[in-house]
Scaffold this motif. Structure first.
Motif, PDB file in Angstrom:
ATOM      1  N   VAL A  17       0.548  -0.941  -0.085  1.00 37.01           N
ATOM      2  CA  VAL A  17       0.683  -0.006  -0.029  1.00 37.01           C
ATOM      3  C   VAL A  17       0.581   0.928  -0.476  1.00 37.01           C
ATOM      4  CG1 VAL A  17      -1.823   1.458   1.439  1.00 37.01           C
ATOM      5  CG2 VAL A  17      -2.255  -1.480   1.189  1.00 37.01           C
ATOM      6  N   CYS A  18       0.990   1.892  -1.246  1.00 33.75           N
ATOM      7  CA  CYS A  18       1.373   3.173  -1.036  1.00 33.75           C
ATOM      8  C   CYS A  18       3.038   2.563  -1.004  1.00 33.75           C
ATOM      9  CB  CYS A  18       1.473   4.249  -0.526  1.00 33.75           C
ATOM     10  SG  CYS A  18      -0.673   5.096  -0.815  1.00 33.75           S
ATOM     11  N   GLY A  19       3.357   1.693  -1.352  1.00 30.76           N
ATOM     12  CA  GLY A  19       5.402   0.906  -0.602  1.00 30.76           C
ATOM     13  C   GLY A  19       5.244   0.488   0.133  1.00 30.76           C
ATOM     14  N   ILE A  20       4.120   0.736   0.944  1.00 29.72           N
ATOM     15  CA  ILE A  20       4.766  -0.408   2.579  1.00 29.72           C
ATOM     16  C   ILE A  20       3.475  -1.536   2.212  1.00 29.72           C
ATOM     17  CG2 ILE A  20       3.859  -0.123   4.573  1.00 29.72           C
ATOM     18  CD1 ILE A  20       3.299   2.718   4.128  1.00 29.72           C
ATOM     19  N   GLU A  21       4.520  -2.667   2.909  1.00 34.41           N
ATOM     20  CA  GLU A  21       3.767  -4.231   2.770  1.00 34.41           C
ATOM     21  C   GLU A  21       2.557  -4.348   3.925  1.00 34.41           C
ATOM     22  OE1 GLU A  21       5.861  -7.619   3.365  1.00 34.41           O
ATOM     23  OE2 GLU A  21       8.247  -6.821   2.741  1.00 34.41           O
ATOM     24  N   ILE A  22       1.267  -4.601   3.542  1.00 33.75           N
ATOM     25  CA  ILE A  22       0.376  -4.612   4.865  1.00 33.75           C
ATOM     26  C   ILE A  22       0.382  -4.494   5.461  1.00 33.75           C
ATOM     27  CG2 ILE A  22      -1.347  -6.099   4.791  1.00 33.75           C
ATOM     28  CD1 ILE A  22      -1.901  -7.174   1.001  1.00 33.75           C
ATOM     29  N   ALA A  23       1.502  -6.589   6.111  1.00 33.05           N
ATOM     30  CA  ALA A  23       1.546  -6.214   7.745  1.00 33.05           C
ATOM     31  C   ALA A  23       2.073  -4.748   8.287  1.00 33.05           C
ATOM     32  CB  ALA A  23       2.870  -7.207   8.053  1.00 33.05           C
ATOM     33  N   ASP A  24       2.947  -3.859   7.766  1.00 35.25           N
ATOM     34  CA  ASP A  24       3.460  -2.908   8.298  1.00 35.25           C
ATOM     35  C   ASP A  24       2.068  -1.392   7.905  1.00 35.25           C
ATOM     36  OD1 ASP A  24       5.836  -3.592   8.613  1.00 35.25           O
ATOM     37  OD2 ASP A  24       6.617  -2.884   6.229  1.00 35.25           O
ATOM     38  N   PHE A  25       1.764  -1.662   6.978  1.00 37.18           N
ATOM     39  CA  PHE A  25       0.029  -1.051   7.238  1.00 37.18           C
ATOM     40  C   PHE A  25      -0.304  -1.618   7.747  1.00 37.18           C
ATOM     41  CE2 PHE A  25      -3.905   0.031   5.288  1.00 37.18           C
ATOM     42  CZ  PHE A  25      -3.980   1.412   5.658  1.00 37.18           C
ATOM     43  N   ILE A  26      -0.590  -2.296   8.631  1.00 39.44           N
ATOM     44  CA  ILE A  26      -1.741  -3.201   9.264  1.00 39.44           C
ATOM     45  C   ILE A  26      -1.001  -2.842  11.111  1.00 39.44           C
ATOM     46  CG2 ILE A  26      -2.965  -4.136  10.711  1.00 39.44           C
ATOM     47  CD1 ILE A  26      -3.398  -6.441   7.810  1.00 39.44           C
ATOM     48  N   GLN A  27       0.351  -2.612  11.115  1.00 40.12           N
ATOM     49  CA  GLN A  27       0.716  -2.086  12.388  1.00 40.12           C
ATOM     50  C   GLN A  27       0.504  -0.562  12.600  1.00 40.12           C
ATOM     51  OE1 GLN A  27       1.866  -4.518  14.655  1.00 40.12           O
ATOM     52  NE2 GLN A  27       1.724  -2.564  15.916  1.00 40.12           N
ATOM     53  N   GLN A  28       0.909   0.140  11.585  1.00 43.62           N
ATOM     54  CA  GLN A  28       0.891   1.429  11.737  1.00 43.62           C
ATOM     55  C   GLN A  28      -0.432   1.935  12.128  1.00 43.62           C
ATOM     56  OE1 GLN A  28       1.650   3.537   8.340  1.00 43.62           O
ATOM     57  NE2 GLN A  28       4.076   2.602   8.431  1.00 43.62           N
ATOM     58  N   GLN A  29      -1.503   1.415  11.174  1.00 42.54           N
ATOM     59  CA  GLN A  29      -3.118   1.541  11.774  1.00 42.54           C
ATOM     60  C   GLN A  29      -3.391   1.383  13.382  1.00 42.54           C
ATOM     61  OE1 GLN A  29      -4.846   3.527   9.667  1.00 42.54           O
ATOM     62  NE2 GLN A  29      -2.889   3.034   8.427  1.00 42.54           N
ATOM     63  N   LYS A  30      -2.743  -0.063  13.444  1.00 40.77           N
ATOM     64  CA  LYS A  30      -2.671  -0.041  15.178  1.00 40.77           C
ATOM     65  C   LYS A  30      -2.243   0.995  15.568  1.00 40.77           C
ATOM     66  CE  LYS A  30      -3.285  -5.453  14.850  1.00 40.77           C
ATOM     67  NZ  LYS A  30      -2.582  -6.312  15.081  1.00 40.77           N
ATOM     68  N   ASP A  31      -1.052   1.109  15.628  1.00 40.96           N
ATOM     69  CA  ASP A  31      -0.188   2.192  16.451  1.00 40.96           C
ATOM     70  C   ASP A  31      -1.162   3.173  16.578  1.00 40.96           C
ATOM     71  OD1 ASP A  31       1.977   0.418  16.476  1.00 40.96           O
ATOM     72  OD2 ASP A  31       2.927   0.684  15.345  1.00 40.96           O
ATOM     73  N   THR A  32      -1.427   3.652  15.828  1.00 37.64           N
ATOM     74  CA  THR A  32      -2.210   5.078  15.747  1.00 37.64           C
ATOM     75  C   THR A  32      -3.514   5.103  16.356  1.00 37.64           C
ATOM     76  OG1 THR A  32      -1.164   5.783  13.114  1.00 37.64           O
ATOM     77  CG2 THR A  32      -3.388   6.887  13.871  1.00 37.64           C
ATOM     78  N   ALA A  33      -4.497   3.710  16.545  1.00 34.76           N
ATOM     79  CA  ALA A  33      -5.778   4.002  17.160  1.00 34.76           C
ATOM     80  C   ALA A  33      -5.226   3.423  18.201  1.00 34.76           C
ATOM     81  CB  ALA A  33      -6.069   2.444  16.346  1.00 34.76           C
ATOM     82  N   ASN A  34      -4.023   3.162  18.669  1.00 32.69           N
ATOM     83  CA  ASN A  34      -3.576   2.872  20.510  1.00 32.69           C
ATOM     84  C   ASN A  34      -3.068   4.208  20.967  1.00 32.69           C
ATOM     85  OD1 ASN A  34      -3.859   0.235  20.649  1.00 32.69           O
ATOM     86  ND2 ASN A  34      -2.092   0.018  19.982  1.00 32.69           N
ATOM     87  N   ARG A  35      -2.677   5.320  19.749  1.00 33.68           N
ATOM     88  CA  ARG A  35      -1.344   6.305  20.619  1.00 33.68           C
ATOM     89  C   ARG A  35      -2.934   7.671  19.977  1.00 33.68           C
ATOM     90  NH1 ARG A  35       1.989   8.339  16.166  1.00 33.68           N
ATOM     91  NH2 ARG A  35       2.092   5.739  16.009  1.00 33.68           N
ATOM     92  N   TYR A  36      -3.884   6.825  19.579  1.00 31.87           N
ATOM     93  CA  TYR A  36      -5.260   8.410  19.688  1.00 31.87           C
ATOM     94  C   TYR A  36      -6.996   7.459  19.155  1.00 31.87           C
ATOM     95  CZ  TYR A  36      -1.596  11.304  18.152  1.00 31.87           C
ATOM     96  OH  TYR A  36      -0.326  11.688  17.533  1.00 31.87           O
TER      97      TYR A  36
END
Length: 115
Positions: A17-36
């Motif tokens: 996704v936009c040059g990011i592997e799916i697993a990394d993308f999903i982890q980024q979404q989780k990190d954002t949800a945990n932070r905010y």
């Protein structure tokens, strides 16, 4: 965003996704949800609005909906002792309606439908 939602988004692509592997993308979404966690509240409000109300038909209508929600937030802000829960609810509704505006009015496929 939960993993199920992220997977729905990702079904349209391969393993990137936009040059990011799916697993990394999903982890980024989780990190954002945990932070905010407020994002999850806004998404919940947005989903409720989509389920219970017809789409906005024009930018003017969308503006009116957002303004109504913003006025309700302003009414609570002006009180001598504003209720933090009501402030949170109204702010959540303003944010959700802003996103709804982008979905209903600004997506390219919506513009094609309107002609």
């Amino acid at each position: 965003m939960d993993v199920k939602t992220a997977v729905k988004i990702l079904r349209k692509s391969d393993s990137y996704v936009c040059g990011i592997e799916i697993a990394d993308f999903i982890q980024q979404q989780k990190d954002t949800a945990n932070r905010y966690p407020e994002f999850a509240e806004v998404i919940e409000e947005l989903e409720k609005a989509i389920k219970n109300h017809v789409p906005m038909n024009s930018a003017h209508e969308g503006y009116a909906v957002i303004k109504e929600e913003l006025d309700e937030l302003w009414d609570e802000v002006k009180k001598r002792n504003p209720d933090p829960e009501l402030l949170r609810m109204e702010a959540r509704q303003v944010a959700a309606m802003g996103i709804r505006f982008m979905i209903d009015i600004l997506r390219p496929e919506k513009a094609d439908e309107r002609g």
